[in-house]
Design a protein around this motif. Structure first.
Motif, PDB file in Angstrom:
ATOM      1  N   PHE A 416       1.121  -1.143   0.134  1.00  0.00           N
ATOM      2  CA  PHE A 416      -0.197  -0.008   0.150  1.00  0.00           C
ATOM      3  C   PHE A 416       0.696   1.247   0.116  1.00  0.00           C
ATOM      4  O   PHE A 416       0.491   1.885  -0.742  1.00  0.00           O
ATOM      5  CB  PHE A 416      -1.148   0.234   1.273  1.00  0.00           C
ATOM      6  CG  PHE A 416      -1.941  -1.148   0.764  1.00  0.00           C
ATOM      7  CD1 PHE A 416      -2.993  -1.284  -0.087  1.00  0.00           C
ATOM      8  CD2 PHE A 416      -1.673  -2.153   2.128  1.00  0.00           C
ATOM      9  CE1 PHE A 416      -3.625  -2.186  -0.004  1.00  0.00           C
ATOM     10  CE2 PHE A 416      -2.635  -3.049   1.717  1.00  0.00           C
ATOM     11  CZ  PHE A 416      -4.121  -3.630   0.585  1.00  0.00           C
ATOM     12  N   ARG A 417       1.961   1.125   0.574  1.00  0.00           N
ATOM     13  CA  ARG A 417       3.114   1.943   0.368  1.00  0.00           C
ATOM     14  C   ARG A 417       3.448   2.823  -0.783  1.00  0.00           C
ATOM     15  O   ARG A 417       3.320   3.598  -1.453  1.00  0.00           O
ATOM     16  CB  ARG A 417       4.088   2.045   1.629  1.00  0.00           C
ATOM     17  CG  ARG A 417       3.753   2.316   3.136  1.00  0.00           C
ATOM     18  CD  ARG A 417       5.116   2.912   3.701  1.00  0.00           C
ATOM     19  NE  ARG A 417       6.075   2.261   3.563  1.00  0.00           N
ATOM     20  CZ  ARG A 417       7.763   2.752   3.596  1.00  0.00           C
ATOM     21  NH1 ARG A 417       7.417   4.238   3.710  1.00  0.00           N
ATOM     22  NH2 ARG A 417       8.181   1.873   3.801  1.00  0.00           N
ATOM     23  N   SER A 420       0.664   4.384  -2.789  1.00  0.00           N
ATOM     24  CA  SER A 420       0.590   5.297  -2.617  1.00  0.00           C
ATOM     25  C   SER A 420       1.868   6.106  -3.213  1.00  0.00           C
ATOM     26  O   SER A 420       1.561   8.175  -3.252  1.00  0.00           O
ATOM     27  CB  SER A 420       0.969   5.841  -0.853  1.00  0.00           C
ATOM     28  OG  SER A 420      -0.542   5.242  -0.544  1.00  0.00           O
ATOM     29  N   ARG A 461      -5.376  -2.994  10.409  1.00  0.00           N
ATOM     30  CA  ARG A 461      -4.582  -4.164  10.251  1.00  0.00           C
ATOM     31  C   ARG A 461      -3.876  -4.286  10.764  1.00  0.00           C
ATOM     32  O   ARG A 461      -3.271  -5.083  11.077  1.00  0.00           O
ATOM     33  CB  ARG A 461      -3.153  -3.142   9.191  1.00  0.00           C
ATOM     34  CG  ARG A 461      -3.754  -2.281   7.471  1.00  0.00           C
ATOM     35  CD  ARG A 461      -3.348  -2.408   6.869  1.00  0.00           C
ATOM     36  NE  ARG A 461      -1.396  -2.705   6.123  1.00  0.00           N
ATOM     37  CZ  ARG A 461      -0.488  -3.016   5.997  1.00  0.00           C
ATOM     38  NH1 ARG A 461      -0.450  -1.300   5.930  1.00  0.00           N
ATOM     39  NH2 ARG A 461       0.249  -3.830   5.965  1.00  0.00           N
ATOM     40  N   PRO A 472      -1.207  -7.933   3.839  1.00  0.00           N
ATOM     41  CA  PRO A 472      -2.408  -7.955   3.028  1.00  0.00           C
ATOM     42  C   PRO A 472      -2.252  -8.876   1.987  1.00  0.00           C
ATOM     43  O   PRO A 472      -0.939  -9.974   1.659  1.00  0.00           O
ATOM     44  CB  PRO A 472      -2.420  -6.578   2.048  1.00  0.00           C
ATOM     45  CG  PRO A 472      -0.892  -6.492   2.589  1.00  0.00           C
ATOM     46  CD  PRO A 472      -0.251  -7.120   3.272  1.00  0.00           C
ATOM     47  N   TYR A 474      -3.241 -10.641  -1.408  1.00  0.00           N
ATOM     48  CA  TYR A 474      -3.217 -10.071  -2.575  1.00  0.00           C
ATOM     49  C   TYR A 474      -2.269 -11.135  -3.877  1.00  0.00           C
ATOM     50  O   TYR A 474      -2.043 -12.415  -3.202  1.00  0.00           O
ATOM     51  CB  TYR A 474      -2.159  -9.002  -2.972  1.00  0.00           C
ATOM     52  CG  TYR A 474      -0.316  -9.542  -2.994  1.00  0.00           C
ATOM     53  CD1 TYR A 474       0.321  -9.855  -3.832  1.00  0.00           C
ATOM     54  CD2 TYR A 474       0.450  -9.933  -1.379  1.00  0.00           C
ATOM     55  CE1 TYR A 474       1.569  -9.871  -4.216  1.00  0.00           C
ATOM     56  CE2 TYR A 474       1.227 -10.289  -1.790  1.00  0.00           C
ATOM     57  CZ  TYR A 474       2.154 -10.334  -3.249  1.00  0.00           C
ATOM     58  OH  TYR A 474       3.465 -10.288  -3.010  1.00  0.00           O
ATOM     59  N   PHE A 647      -9.785  -0.905  -0.421  1.00  0.00           N
ATOM     60  CA  PHE A 647      -8.795  -2.104  -0.879  1.00  0.00           C
ATOM     61  C   PHE A 647      -8.165  -3.408   0.914  1.00  0.00           C
ATOM     62  O   PHE A 647      -8.721  -2.190   2.143  1.00  0.00           O
ATOM     63  CB  PHE A 647      -6.913  -2.446  -1.255  1.00  0.00           C
ATOM     64  CG  PHE A 647      -7.375  -1.623  -2.668  1.00  0.00           C
ATOM     65  CD1 PHE A 647      -7.627  -2.426  -4.001  1.00  0.00           C
ATOM     66  CD2 PHE A 647      -6.294  -1.153  -2.540  1.00  0.00           C
ATOM     67  CE1 PHE A 647      -7.757  -2.174  -4.980  1.00  0.00           C
ATOM     68  CE2 PHE A 647      -5.952  -0.636  -4.113  1.00  0.00           C
ATOM     69  CZ  PHE A 647      -6.756  -0.781  -5.362  1.00  0.00           C
ATOM     70  N   GLN A 649      -7.783  -4.090   3.917  1.00  0.00           N
ATOM     71  CA  GLN A 649      -6.531  -3.926   4.891  1.00  0.00           C
ATOM     72  C   GLN A 649      -5.815  -2.796   4.162  1.00  0.00           C
ATOM     73  O   GLN A 649      -4.261  -2.494   5.216  1.00  0.00           O
ATOM     74  CB  GLN A 649      -5.802  -5.069   5.491  1.00  0.00           C
ATOM     75  CG  GLN A 649      -6.107  -6.197   5.596  1.00  0.00           C
ATOM     76  CD  GLN A 649      -5.411  -7.722   5.473  1.00  0.00           C
ATOM     77  OE1 GLN A 649      -4.406  -7.078   5.066  1.00  0.00           O
ATOM     78  NE2 GLN A 649      -6.217  -8.729   5.721  1.00  0.00           N
ATOM     79  N   GLY A 650      -6.875  -1.922   3.275  1.00  0.00           N
ATOM     80  CA  GLY A 650      -5.368  -0.989   3.027  1.00  0.00           C
ATOM     81  C   GLY A 650      -5.772   0.605   4.018  1.00  0.00           C
ATOM     82  O   GLY A 650      -6.786   0.442   4.068  1.00  0.00           O
ATOM     83  N   HIS A 651      -4.741   1.566   4.017  1.00  0.00           N
ATOM     84  CA  HIS A 651      -5.329   2.146   4.797  1.00  0.00           C
ATOM     85  C   HIS A 651      -5.733   3.804   4.176  1.00  0.00           C
ATOM     86  O   HIS A 651      -6.735   4.512   4.524  1.00  0.00           O
ATOM     87  CB  HIS A 651      -4.928   2.693   6.351  1.00  0.00           C
ATOM     88  CG  HIS A 651      -3.381   2.831   5.684  1.00  0.00           C
ATOM     89  ND1 HIS A 651      -1.889   2.620   4.204  1.00  0.00           N
ATOM     90  CD2 HIS A 651      -2.793   4.485   5.947  1.00  0.00           C
ATOM     91  CE1 HIS A 651      -1.682   2.910   3.914  1.00  0.00           C
ATOM     92  NE2 HIS A 651      -1.239   4.092   4.688  1.00  0.00           N
ATOM     93  N   GLU A 673      -3.851   8.247  -4.991  1.00  0.00           N
ATOM     94  CA  GLU A 673      -4.966   7.355  -3.850  1.00  0.00           C
ATOM     95  C   GLU A 673      -5.542   8.730  -3.711  1.00  0.00           C
ATOM     96  O   GLU A 673      -5.502   9.989  -4.019  1.00  0.00           O
ATOM     97  CB  GLU A 673      -3.491   7.785  -3.047  1.00  0.00           C
ATOM     98  CG  GLU A 673      -2.664   9.394  -2.547  1.00  0.00           C
ATOM     99  CD  GLU A 673      -1.854   8.542  -1.785  1.00  0.00           C
ATOM    100  OE1 GLU A 673      -1.514   7.778  -0.326  1.00  0.00           O
ATOM    101  OE2 GLU A 673      -1.120   9.775  -1.015  1.00  0.00           O
TER     102      GLU A 673
END
Length: 698
Positions: A416-417, A420, A461, A472, A474, A647, A649-651, A673
């Motif tokens: 997720f980072r 971003s 998370r 996560p 995927y 998504f 568990q995506g913050h 994002e």
């Protein structure tokens, strides 16, 4: 070379205590045969010399005389694994011809740890003498590739170098003894592609093991860099205990020169200093971060890096940097003061941690930097990261493959980072893989790990009883080019505001001064009467335009923002808008809280913090409204009918665009994002009717 001060240095003119101007490090001198004079000086212990001998015994030199391999040039001999060349620059006067010789050395040696002590390795190993070879590494920009200056190699043919490098060498040269330098333009055979490819992986060690590193910003060229250095140091001394942001009317009280008029020359010189090309070059990141003793040089002006960064921190924290940059009729895309701040942060991390920073952090931090070769965006930062498993640097490896391999290394923990870092104005192939060749003008909302405490759009998370992040879910498909993540398609974007390229606002003569970027956003919501979550329109609006964060980006936006922003938007519009829920407290109704109040101490602190938060959230983004009426900040490339995706568990949520294909499942391009007010705490995945599907990002 000691730090000098110009005759019209404002600090000296005030007859201030000159002891405060002393550099925190000894005056800079390039490395000589005898080595440095600090605690890691030229006299090695018997144990250190024994370690060198053991290394050479395990890595014997095959031949001290090697056949030349450079096309048509006998200057360069073959280098084997771990070997570099170091230039011995002969002594001479400033205007004398440049001459010297090359020495082959091993740079892949490090002093081993002995019990709890590890001697810092600040030298290479001479293959002729079998001992330490001290050297200064040069960090500089090549400038125009015009090789119009001769460098005379002793007993060899002369070579051609650029005027930029020649100027640096003349300023570094000692009149009485030779100095030892590593310079890419001379120490690497630039005509030998294979050699250049083999030397790139050694760049990290070259700068880590340098006795010192000289950052060469360039010659004076009609500028007054010494005046700029002096002024930076003056500001540091004056303001190092100051808190808050300065305004132009504070300068006279603090005995600083005015920003405007004939007496503003020092500010102009600072602006010129930070417009120099070094601050936007890719390789300087590795060079400044990994080196131990670093000095900044511009013409005859010189300062230790630690001093220079302290000066920059004060000028940045006080708000003077913003004021200076506003003087520039052609503003740079990125603040050089921010570059220095990030270099200093990475440098501190590198020197206080056993491991280097992650590949993602290194790539993200270096995104602003320019590189002539796109792949250098990845390979140029490998020396700063813990990653060493990318394909070997080669012209045959495509940019696409390098970026994909880099992304795959970061999965799953950094997924997720990594996403971003995507900000696609026009989605490329592999839209979910960041394009590190393009600067991202937006400041990522969810990149920092601290934002997990502020946002949890896809669910928490972290378990209630553990701080261990949940991995996560995927999968990858189509030869790892398709990233599949479970998520919810929340709502399409329906109304789009304009891209806020340079949102700015200030108070001058009790009047709000702002550009047009502001007005489009609040005119989109002034006639609304409700918000989907039950909050007032105003509360949803003001929290959206700062993305729910304060100016530090580490904490929740304070309620104090509400009333201050209310004064701002009314001041910009020239009337009381009366947006639903907009606060008009008794003190404001009675005229006790006005635009003028924003210049007084406590409201001004809130005002300044609010503007920092607003710029970080809104710059190069659009204010938008979804079909269900949710306010959001979306990437500049967003179009109407693009979907908000959350998504699992995506913050942080993302904007995706459905892509037409002949696949049985829908494929989506990732745009970037987004912040959507009202779904940042998991509401979207918990709503009635929310369906978790596999979202295919291509």
């Amino acid at each position: 070379m000691a730090l000098e001060h110009s005759d019209n240095c404002p600090f000296l003119l005030r007859e201030a205590n000159t002891e405060l101007l002393a550099s925190k490090q000894a005056p800079f001198s390039p490395a000589t045969k005898s080595g440095p004079s600090d605690q890691y000086g030229g006299e090695l212990t018997e144990q250190a010399m024994e370690d060198i001998c053991q290394f050479l015994a395990l890595n014997p030199v095959t031949s001290s005389e090697r056949a030349a391999t450079g096309p048509g040039s006998p200057v360069y001999s073959t280098l084997t694994e771990g070997e570099i060349r170091i230039l011995e620059l002969s002594p001479g006067g400033f205007d004398d011809d440049l001459c010297g010789r090359l020495h082959v050395a091993r740079v892949d040696f490090e002093h081993p740890r002995k019990n709890a002590f590890k001697r810092y390795t600040n030298h290479a190993i001479s293959l002729i003498e079998g001992g330490p070879l001290w050297y200064t590494a040069l960090s500089y920009t090549w400038g125009d590739p015009v090789f119009d200056t001769k460098f005379y190699m002793i007993d060899k043919e002369p070579i051609q170098i650029t005027h930029t490098l020649a100027s640096a060498l003349k300023h570094l040269r000692n009149e009485h003894e030779g100095i030892f330098l590593w310079i890419d333009q001379i120490c690497i055979d630039q005509s030998n592609i294979a050699e250049k490819e083999s030397q790139i992986p050694l760049m990290g060690m070259i700068y880590m093991h340098a006795t010192s590193t000289a950052i060469w910003l360039g010659e004076e060229g009609g500028d007054q860099p010494q005046l700029a250095f002096d002024m930076l140091q003056t500001i540091h001394v004056q303001l190092q205990l100051f808190e808050g942001s300065l305004r132009p009317d504070d300068f006279e009280r603090l005995q600083l020169p005015p920003l405007y008029g004939p007496k503003s020359i020092a500010w102009v010189e600072i602006l010129k200093l930070f417009r120099r090309g070094w601050f936007s070059r890719l390789w300087v990141i590795q060079e400044a971060v990994l080196s131990y003793n670093v000095y900044v040089m511009c013409g005859k002006a010189v300062a230790a890096w630690e001093d220079f960064t302290l000066w920059c921190e004060v000028i940045r924290d006080s708000g003077i940097a913003d004021l200076i940059e506003a003087l520039d009729p052609m503003p740079m895309e990125r603040s050089a003061f921010l570059t220095v701040h990030e270099l200093a942060t990475f440098r501190t991390f590198d020197q206080t941690h056993e491991a280097h920073s992650s590949l993602l952090d290194s790539l993200s931090m270096s995104r602003y930097a320019k590189a002539s070769n796109a792949k250098d965006k990845v390979y140029g930062v490998l020396g700063m990261s813990t990653c060493d498993i990318l394909p070997r640097y080669s012209d045959s490896v495509s940019v696409r493959d390098v970026f994909l391999e880099a992304a795959l290394i970061m999965l799953p923990a950094e997924v997720f980072r990594l996403l971003s870092c995507v900000d696609n104005e026009v989605p490329p192939p592999l839209s979910w893989v960041p394009d590190w060749t393009s600067e991202n003008p937006t400041k990522p909302l969810g990149y920092s790990t601290k934002t997990v405490g502020l946002y949890s759009a896809g669910g928490i998370r972290y378990g209630a009883m553990s701080h261990t992040p949940i991995q996560p879910a995927y999968t990858l498909a189509n030869e790892n080019t398709c990233l599949i993540i479970p998520g919810v398609l929340f709502n399409p974007v329906e109304l789009l505001g304009k891209v806020m390229q340079y949102p700015s606002v200030d108070v001058k003569d009790d009047t709000i001064i702002a550009n047009d970027d502001w007005t489009a956003a609040f005119h989109m919501i002034e006639n609304l009467t409700s918000y989907p979550t039950g909050e007032t329109v105003w509360d949803a609006f003001w929290q959206t335009i700062v993305a729910g964060k304060d100016g530090s980006a580490n904490s929740k936006a304070p309620q104090d923002y509400s009333e201050v922003l209310s004064v701002i938007v009314d001041g910009i519009s020239g009337r009381e808008l009366h947006i639903q829920g907009q606060p008009y407290s008794p003190r404001r109704q009675k005229g006790f809280f006005t635009v003028h109040s924003l210049t007084t101490r406590k409201p001004r602190e809130t005002f300044n913090d609010l503007i920092r938060a607003f710029k970080a959230a809104m710059s190069w983004r659009r204010f938008a409204i979804t079909r269900r009426g949710y306010f959001c900040l979306v990437p500049r490339g967003t179009k109407t009918d693009d979907m908000i995706a959350v998504f699992e568990q995506g913050h942080i949520p993302f904007v995706v665009r459905r892509k037409l294909s002949d696949q049985a499942h829908d494929e989506f391009e990732l745009i970037g994002e987004t912040y959507v007010h009202g779904i940042m705490k998991g509401e979207a995945v918990e709503m009635d009717g929310a369906t978790m599907i596999n979202i295919h990002l291509v």
